[in-house]
Design a protein around this motif. Structure first.
Motif, PDB file in Angstrom:
ATOM      1  N   ILE A   1      29.796   8.509 -69.362  1.00  0.00           N
ATOM      2  CA  ILE A   1      29.012   7.275 -69.272  1.00  0.00           C
ATOM      3  C   ILE A   1      28.100   7.222 -70.483  1.00  0.00           C
ATOM      4  O   ILE A   1      27.483   8.233 -70.835  1.00  0.00           O
ATOM      5  N   PRO A   2      28.024   6.073 -71.164  1.00  0.00           N
ATOM      6  CA  PRO A   2      27.130   5.989 -72.334  1.00  0.00           C
ATOM      7  C   PRO A   2      25.702   6.349 -71.946  1.00  0.00           C
ATOM      8  O   PRO A   2      25.256   6.032 -70.832  1.00  0.00           O
ATOM      9  N   SER A   3      24.994   6.988 -72.858  1.00  0.00           N
ATOM     10  CA  SER A   3      23.680   7.518 -72.509  1.00  0.00           C
ATOM     11  C   SER A   3      22.715   6.443 -72.018  1.00  0.00           C
ATOM     12  O   SER A   3      21.911   6.684 -71.127  1.00  0.00           O
ATOM     13  N   GLY A   4      22.832   5.215 -72.552  1.00  0.00           N
ATOM     14  CA  GLY A   4      21.924   4.142 -72.154  1.00  0.00           C
ATOM     15  C   GLY A   4      22.106   3.714 -70.704  1.00  0.00           C
ATOM     16  O   GLY A   4      21.227   3.071 -70.119  1.00  0.00           O
ATOM     17  N   GLU A   5      23.241   4.073 -70.116  1.00  0.00           N
ATOM     18  CA  GLU A   5      23.515   3.639 -68.734  1.00  0.00           C
ATOM     19  C   GLU A   5      23.347   4.769 -67.724  1.00  0.00           C
ATOM     20  O   GLU A   5      23.547   4.566 -66.522  1.00  0.00           O
ATOM     21  N   LEU A   6      22.981   5.958 -68.204  1.00  0.00           N
ATOM     22  CA  LEU A   6      22.949   7.124 -67.315  1.00  0.00           C
ATOM     23  C   LEU A   6      21.891   7.000 -66.217  1.00  0.00           C
ATOM     24  O   LEU A   6      22.146   7.332 -65.057  1.00  0.00           O
ATOM     25  N   PHE A   7      20.714   6.528 -66.587  1.00  0.00           N
ATOM     26  CA  PHE A   7      19.626   6.443 -65.616  1.00  0.00           C
ATOM     27  C   PHE A   7      20.032   5.561 -64.433  1.00  0.00           C
ATOM     28  O   PHE A   7      19.919   5.962 -63.266  1.00  0.00           O
ATOM     29  N   THR A   8      20.527   4.378 -64.738  1.00  0.00           N
ATOM     30  CA  THR A   8      20.940   3.442 -63.689  1.00  0.00           C
ATOM     31  C   THR A   8      22.089   4.007 -62.852  1.00  0.00           C
ATOM     32  O   THR A   8      22.109   3.875 -61.625  1.00  0.00           O
ATOM     33  N   ALA A   9      23.031   4.645 -63.521  1.00  0.00           N
ATOM     34  CA  ALA A   9      24.181   5.221 -62.796  1.00  0.00           C
ATOM     35  C   ALA A   9      23.718   6.281 -61.796  1.00  0.00           C
ATOM     36  O   ALA A   9      24.203   6.342 -60.661  1.00  0.00           O
ATOM     37  N   LEU A  10      22.755   7.105 -62.214  1.00  0.00           N
ATOM     38  CA  LEU A  10      22.260   8.151 -61.312  1.00  0.00           C
ATOM     39  C   LEU A  10      21.381   7.543 -60.212  1.00  0.00           C
ATOM     40  O   LEU A  10      21.447   7.942 -59.046  1.00  0.00           O
ATOM     41  N   GLU A  11      20.601   6.552 -60.571  1.00  0.00           N
ATOM     42  CA  GLU A  11      19.698   5.910 -59.605  1.00  0.00           C
ATOM     43  C   GLU A  11      20.504   5.197 -58.513  1.00  0.00           C
ATOM     44  O   GLU A  11      20.187   5.278 -57.330  1.00  0.00           O
ATOM     45  N   ARG A  12      21.573   4.487 -58.918  1.00  0.00           N
ATOM     46  CA  ARG A  12      22.381   3.716 -57.958  1.00  0.00           C
ATOM     47  C   ARG A  12      23.478   4.565 -57.332  1.00  0.00           C
ATOM     48  O   ARG A  12      24.366   4.040 -56.672  1.00  0.00           O
ATOM     49  N   ARG A  13      23.482   5.837 -57.628  1.00  0.00           N
ATOM     50  CA  ARG A  13      24.488   6.755 -57.072  1.00  0.00           C
ATOM     51  C   ARG A  13      25.925   6.419 -57.505  1.00  0.00           C
ATOM     52  O   ARG A  13      26.872   6.744 -56.790  1.00  0.00           O
ATOM     53  N   THR A  14      26.058   5.755 -58.633  1.00  0.00           N
ATOM     54  CA  THR A  14      27.396   5.614 -59.216  1.00  0.00           C
ATOM     55  C   THR A  14      27.904   7.006 -59.570  1.00  0.00           C
ATOM     56  O   THR A  14      29.094   7.288 -59.504  1.00  0.00           O
ATOM     57  N   ILE A  15      26.973   7.859 -59.968  1.00  0.00           N
ATOM     58  CA  ILE A  15      27.291   9.277 -60.127  1.00  0.00           C
ATOM     59  C   ILE A  15      26.323  10.083 -59.248  1.00  0.00           C
ATOM     60  O   ILE A  15      25.239   9.610 -58.904  1.00  0.00           O
ATOM     61  N   ASP A  16      26.763  11.283 -58.873  1.00  0.00           N
ATOM     62  CA  ASP A  16      25.951  12.139 -57.994  1.00  0.00           C
ATOM     63  C   ASP A  16      25.059  13.089 -58.787  1.00  0.00           C
ATOM     64  O   ASP A  16      24.107  13.656 -58.252  1.00  0.00           O
ATOM     65  N   ALA A  17      25.430  13.290 -60.041  1.00  0.00           N
ATOM     66  CA  ALA A  17      24.725  14.301 -60.842  1.00  0.00           C
ATOM     67  C   ALA A  17      25.025  14.077 -62.312  1.00  0.00           C
ATOM     68  O   ALA A  17      26.000  13.375 -62.662  1.00  0.00           O
ATOM     69  N   LEU A  18      24.203  14.655 -63.151  1.00  0.00           N
ATOM     70  CA  LEU A  18      24.459  14.606 -64.588  1.00  0.00           C
ATOM     71  C   LEU A  18      23.760  15.770 -65.248  1.00  0.00           C
ATOM     72  O   LEU A  18      22.782  16.299 -64.737  1.00  0.00           O
ATOM     73  N   GLU A  19      24.287  16.191 -66.384  1.00  0.00           N
ATOM     74  CA  GLU A  19      23.532  17.139 -67.204  1.00  0.00           C
ATOM     75  C   GLU A  19      23.285  16.437 -68.527  1.00  0.00           C
ATOM     76  O   GLU A  19      24.105  15.651 -68.998  1.00  0.00           O
ATOM     77  N   TRP A  20      22.115  16.701 -69.100  1.00  0.00           N
ATOM     78  CA  TRP A  20      21.803  16.136 -70.404  1.00  0.00           C
ATOM     79  C   TRP A  20      21.464  17.304 -71.324  1.00  0.00           C
ATOM     80  O   TRP A  20      22.374  17.941 -71.846  1.00  0.00           O
TER      81      TRP A  20
END
Lengths: 363, 363
Positions: free
Chosen positions: A197-216
């Motif tokens: 997922i592009p970095s600019g969209e990561l926050f929203t994706a994690l907030e809306r549970r589009t993804i369950d987790a991420l590492e940065w």
């Protein structure tokens, strides 16, 4: 590199060679060498972007203005993952990136960034500078007319931000996680769904549970992303224990530089990469304190040993596949494994034993 | 610094200042600056002696021969612990030593080498370069017309070689041990008898039980001393977690150098000090493997927590005395303590958590 009046320079060099000592010949030309660098990062990217700028500043100051390096960020050259190709072709003299970004093109470059369950930062620098790493890197890159040098280390990267606890290997099945590279392959082997997922969209994706987790990265760069505001669990690292960025130099540029400027360039790269390690360490300490103060309920967790064991085994089997496919991959992986076995014993009886022995002292 | 025809140089500089851009003025003089350095070590002392030589080589290459540094070892200048005074007086331009060697003369220099129960190497570099350490060092040294910069880190030093096990604080009473510096004061407070013995006599003293124990550095430098052949216990470290050597520069030399050569000198010092840390790490790993292979019965031990606690408390009370005696000592110690409190949290959730989570994986 822009070299106006190259023929004249060579002529001057040839003449001075006869009248001055060899070490003065090329520097005496008084020429200004202008090099162009492409970085993978966007403009104003902290820490990662500081290293090449510190490098360029040192090179210019030490050469008294004879070596000038301009840096194009990704928002200018529009090819963040094209740095390898642009330096190879000579469109740029220099690059600043991370070698695991072009593992799809040249798989053996992967091993010079960091490896899951691999070496810590001082261990890895030990391997690179004293344990044969630089020679293996040269073996990989020389085929492409490139030189590659360490470009700054992030230190140990955190395992990532999770919306739910991971208590067993079962919890990884179907887990949608942003985790690129080799570690993503390890997770996939255990049933997780690595997504990009592009970095600019990561926050929203994690907030809306589009993804369950991420590492940065770790607190040094995670703070500004804001993940600590929306995910309760911060897992400790296993997958990038010592991520080293890379400077790339086009071989033709390297050879054209006079000896003194070549040493200046190399020294500037080496120093700014060590400095980035210390800067990252410092920023992680500062930023973790800020996160924890603002959100005291964040829980730092380590994966249970059953999960670690499963990831370790998956990693080992992927490494065995890589080694079987390519003799040079095997040579690099064997060199790293042998070095790590020896150096880890030292880490354990030095820094680790020291930290262990401090437990409960300040009571 | 030898500066033949100094008045002429200044005149040339003044003239070119008007016709060329400022950054070219001094370098354009084409002068060769010859600097003399005194080191505390004897000739051919490994690792410690490599750092200043690597520094001098880099400076000469990057300056294309305009900055030449010659190094006098202790067997030449005969004053290993006189480096501070010789650089202060201008007899030498530069020094390479360790600041805790002149704590008797300038007590506040002590804190820039390492402290018992203090920071690890990356933590300490973080403090020095990003947490206010350099400014405090300048505050201490500027009073003496000196500049001081990091000169190479040994990494964590081992607690030393012991003829008998230490099971309680009682076992420290009357223990004759070669352990200099602040750590020696800590040991004395607990009833041990710190003694100072020339390095050439240490092996015999330990073998004949003239002393019961000694600390030197760690495997990187202990191997050649042969202590592992005569003492069965190798204790892990507490007293020098990140020993940093120092480069000293006479302030007048520093100011006389043109801008480009000053940056070259500073960069060469900074890079060679980082490099010494990695070299020490590497050599410790290699040499520990050799010792352990040759003498598999060597036991690595950590002091029991009751002993650690007693040493910690003794150290804290000595630090409180130092802080009460001198406001600048208090400022330095407070700065270190505050920084360590923050950075140690990061160390614990990054490298340490990673190492802990690897236990028992490779079974």
């Amino acid at each position: 590199m822009k070299l106006q009046k190259l023929s004249k320079v060579v002529a001057v060099a040839a003449i001075t060679m006869t009248s001055l000592s060899a070490s003065y010949t090329m520097a005496a030309d008084g020429k200004v060498y202008r090099l162009k660098m492409a970085e993978t990062w966007n403009a104003n990217f902290p820490i990662f972007g500081d290293a090449p700028r510190e490098m360029a500043r040192l090179a210019e100051e030490m050469s008294d203005g004879r070596l000038k390096i301009t840096i194009d960020s990704a928002n200018k050259h529009k090819a963040p993952f094209g740095v390898f190709d642009m330096v190879r072709s000579g469109q740029y003299d220099l690059g600043h990136s991370a070698s695991y970004y072009w593992k799809g093109k040249v798989p053996n470059t992967l091993y010079f960034t960091t490896m899951p369950f691999g070496m810590t930062t001082p261990e890895q620098y030990g391997w690179f500078y004293y344990g044969g790493g630089q020679a293996l890197s040269d073996k990989v890159y020389s085929k492409f007319g490139l030189r590659s040098f360490p470009g700054g280390n992030t230190g140990n990267q955190m395992g990532g931000w999770f919306q739910k606890e991971i208590n067993s290997v079962e919890d990884l099945k179907g887990l949608k996680m942003r985790i690129p590279g080799f570690a993503g392959e390890v997770m996939a082997k255990l049933g997780a769904k690595p997504t990009n997922i592009p970095s600019g969209e990561l926050f929203t994706a994690l907030e809306r549970r589009t993804i369950d987790a991420l590492e940065w990265v770790g607190p040094s760069l995670d703070l500004r992303m804001g993940f600590h505001k929306i995910a309760p669990y911060y897992y400790t690292g296993w997958h990038e224990p010592a991520t080293e960025l890379q400077f790339l130099v086009n071989e033709r540029t390297w050879k054209k530089l006079p000896d003194d400027l070549r040493t200046i360039l190399r020294t500037s790269m080496k120093l700014s990469s060590y400095d980035m390690y210390i800067q990252s360490y410092h920023e992680s300490a500062e930023n973790w304190a800020k996160m924890k103060q603002e959100f005291p309920n964040i829980e730092v967790k380590s994966f249970p040993s059953s999960v670690m064991k499963a990831m370790y085994d998956a990693n080992e089997s992927l490494l065995a596949e890589k080694a079987a496919e390519d003799p040079l991959a095997k040579e690099i992986l064997d060199s790293q494994a042998q070095y790590m076995q020896k150096v880890r014993v030292w880490t354990n009886i030095s820094d680790r034993a020291y930290l262990d022995s401090l437990d409960n002292l300040a009571d």
